[in-house]
Write a protein that holds these residues in place. Sequence first.
Motif, PDB file in Angstrom:
ATOM      1  N   GLY A 236       0.563   8.117  -5.951  1.00 51.48           N
ATOM      2  CA  GLY A 236      -0.008   9.153  -5.087  1.00 51.48           C
ATOM      3  C   GLY A 236      -1.086   8.581  -4.178  1.00 51.48           C
ATOM      4  N   PRO A 237      -1.654   9.420  -3.312  1.00 49.65           N
ATOM      5  CA  PRO A 237      -2.570   8.904  -2.280  1.00 49.65           C
ATOM      6  C   PRO A 237      -3.965   8.525  -2.791  1.00 49.65           C
ATOM      7  CG  PRO A 237      -2.311  11.285  -2.075  1.00 49.65           C
ATOM      8  CD  PRO A 237      -1.380  10.844  -3.160  1.00 49.65           C
TER       9      PRO A 237
ATOM     10  N   ARG B  47      -7.192   0.557   5.346  1.00 52.26           N
ATOM     11  CA  ARG B  47      -6.301   1.589   4.827  1.00 52.26           C
ATOM     12  C   ARG B  47      -6.630   1.946   3.389  1.00 52.26           C
ATOM     13  NH1 ARG B  47      -0.395  -0.177   6.075  1.00 52.26           N
ATOM     14  NH2 ARG B  47      -0.049   1.738   4.893  1.00 52.26           N
TER      15      ARG B  47
ATOM     16  N   GLU C 219       1.537   3.929  -3.004  1.00 57.24           N
ATOM     17  CA  GLU C 219       1.286   5.367  -2.801  1.00 57.24           C
ATOM     18  C   GLU C 219       2.443   6.205  -3.338  1.00 57.24           C
ATOM     19  OE1 GLU C 219       0.291   6.580   1.192  1.00 57.24           O
ATOM     20  OE2 GLU C 219       0.134   8.696   0.606  1.00 57.24           O
ATOM     21  N   LYS C 220       3.663   5.701  -3.136  1.00 58.66           N
ATOM     22  CA  LYS C 220       4.838   6.435  -3.645  1.00 58.66           C
ATOM     23  C   LYS C 220       4.811   6.531  -5.166  1.00 58.66           C
ATOM     24  CE  LYS C 220       8.152   5.642   0.052  1.00 58.66           C
ATOM     25  NZ  LYS C 220       8.011   4.258   0.598  1.00 58.66           N
TER      26      LYS C 220
ATOM     27  N   PHE D 155      -6.172   6.332  -4.709  1.00 55.71           N
ATOM     28  CA  PHE D 155      -6.092   5.019  -5.362  1.00 55.71           C
ATOM     29  C   PHE D 155      -7.296   4.824  -6.278  1.00 55.71           C
ATOM     30  CE2 PHE D 155      -3.243   2.418  -2.216  1.00 55.71           C
ATOM     31  CZ  PHE D 155      -2.226   3.348  -2.381  1.00 55.71           C
TER      32      PHE D 155
ATOM     33  N   HIS E  68      -7.763   5.489   1.311  1.00 55.76           N
ATOM     34  CA  HIS E  68      -7.197   5.957   0.032  1.00 55.76           C
ATOM     35  C   HIS E  68      -8.286   6.127  -1.026  1.00 55.76           C
ATOM     36  CE1 HIS E  68      -2.845   5.983   0.713  1.00 55.76           C
ATOM     37  NE2 HIS E  68      -2.997   4.901   1.460  1.00 55.76           N
TER      38      HIS E  68
ATOM     39  N   ILE F 162       0.849  -1.200   0.000  1.00 59.17           N
ATOM     40  CA  ILE F 162       0.000   0.000   0.000  1.00 59.17           C
ATOM     41  C   ILE F 162       0.881   1.246   0.000  1.00 59.17           C
ATOM     42  CG2 ILE F 162      -1.755   1.301   1.275  1.00 59.17           C
ATOM     43  CD1 ILE F 162      -2.852  -1.389   2.281  1.00 59.17           C
ATOM     44  N   ASP F 163       1.872   1.277   0.894  1.00 61.32           N
ATOM     45  CA  ASP F 163       2.792   2.416   0.926  1.00 61.32           C
ATOM     46  C   ASP F 163       3.635   2.487  -0.350  1.00 61.32           C
ATOM     47  OD1 ASP F 163       1.922   3.178   3.420  1.00 61.32           O
ATOM     48  OD2 ASP F 163       3.476   2.051   4.499  1.00 61.32           O
TER      49      ASP F 163
END
Length: 442
Positions: free
Chosen positions: A146-147, A191, A142-143, A149, A195, A138-139
């Motif tokens: 972006g946040p 989580r 995101e990288k 999804f 997103h 997930i992280d």
Amino acid sequence: MSKTAFLTKDKAEEIAKRWPTPFHIYDEKGIRDNARAVKEAFAWNPGFREYFAVKATPNPFIMQLMNEFDFGFDCSSDAELVLADAVLPSESEYNDGSLPGGGRGGRIMFSSNETPAAEYERAARLGAIINLDDITHIDFLEKIIGPAFPETMSCRFNPGGTFTMSNGIMDNPGDSKYGMTREQLFEAFRRLKDHGVKHFGIHAFLASNTVTNDYYPVLASRLFDLAVSAHRELGIHIAFINLSGGVGIPYRPDAEPNDIYAIGEGVRREYERVLIPEGMGDTAIYAEMGRFMLAPYGALVTRAVHEKHIYKEYIGVDACAANLMRPAMYGAYHHITVLGKEGAPADHIYDVVGSLCENNDKFAIDRQLPEIEKGDLIYIHDTGAHGFSMGYNYNGRLLSAELLLKEDGTVQEIRRAQTLRDYFATFDGTPYGEKLLDCISR
Ligand SMILES: *Cc1c(COP(=O)(O)O)cnc(C)c1O
């Protein structure tokens, strides 16, 4: 007990005049009939979709046949995403009503693991459904994107322990690298919700090459229970359950084939028992079958070129494990028909071997077969999935052509055989690039 080849000796000899052995050949009619049956077996579920596992047979001509049934593609690498992108009709055809709706990206399932960043990037660009193998992704994702999804995402589940059914242990999820624990899965869903994900999928692949009509129904019932819990505890919309691959085929002639209609009905029973009472009747069933879609409809045709009599009887053929790795890698059984000798008594015992300097290069060991003479065509069954695609170049052995036997009886080359030029191509730009090519024709 025997298996029937989809080629006669005469037809195979005719083909071999134009495409020298060895070659892989696929049976278009068999592929279509089976795909139609898969679609019918799950027609009770309006959202059903088979995402053909591209790794089984990564050839765009084969994938194009899947398009006819509005199937999608299960991809797990950059090359597989590119293939899906090349084969799927354009976005506008899905949007202007000329094809069933739902969007183009929704035809791509990205079920990868240990995924490089660039591949998530491509998957996101294509609008593919991303199926996360691990909570840490997930992280990682995101990288990259972006946040915010995509609205629809999926997570892969691993229940640990052993996967058992009434007839015993099927496989060992506790030892497998895939998927998340139940706790991680629920945490991941929480989580992902943050997103902006609105529609969730649950995916699991718990046993491989299952030759029983019960695997999908048993897997489905466990994933449906999990879906109900996730829906109740997290208040999320479970849009689909992805039963993934694992539906097997009978490689041995005495094994009973799976009945896809019985499998579809078994999943329906569990669906009506578990999901319907929860008001979850809009959940789509997805599959990612590779082997079941293609394996029986492909064969490797090779010629006996040597015979050898030492402590055992050997027949040397012009294919090798580079063309079909499963016997060498897993000790897998592949049935063999000596074309033209279908009715002859199997009164000889042979090892049928390839040319690699590697003693596991054996297509059959101590196999009872009719007497084989040099020049005979050997038809190796059930190579349509995980056959050509697992090919490699050890000993500088080259990959064969892939051919398609069309419904009208004609043969189409759907990939040419690899050449020495191809094999040496990656030395280009070095002093040996040109020299190797010169030496080929010397
Ligand atoms: C290999 C694979 C499949 C296909 O498996 P089959 O046994 O060929 O049906 C489907 N999904 C995923 C994620 C896979 O890795």
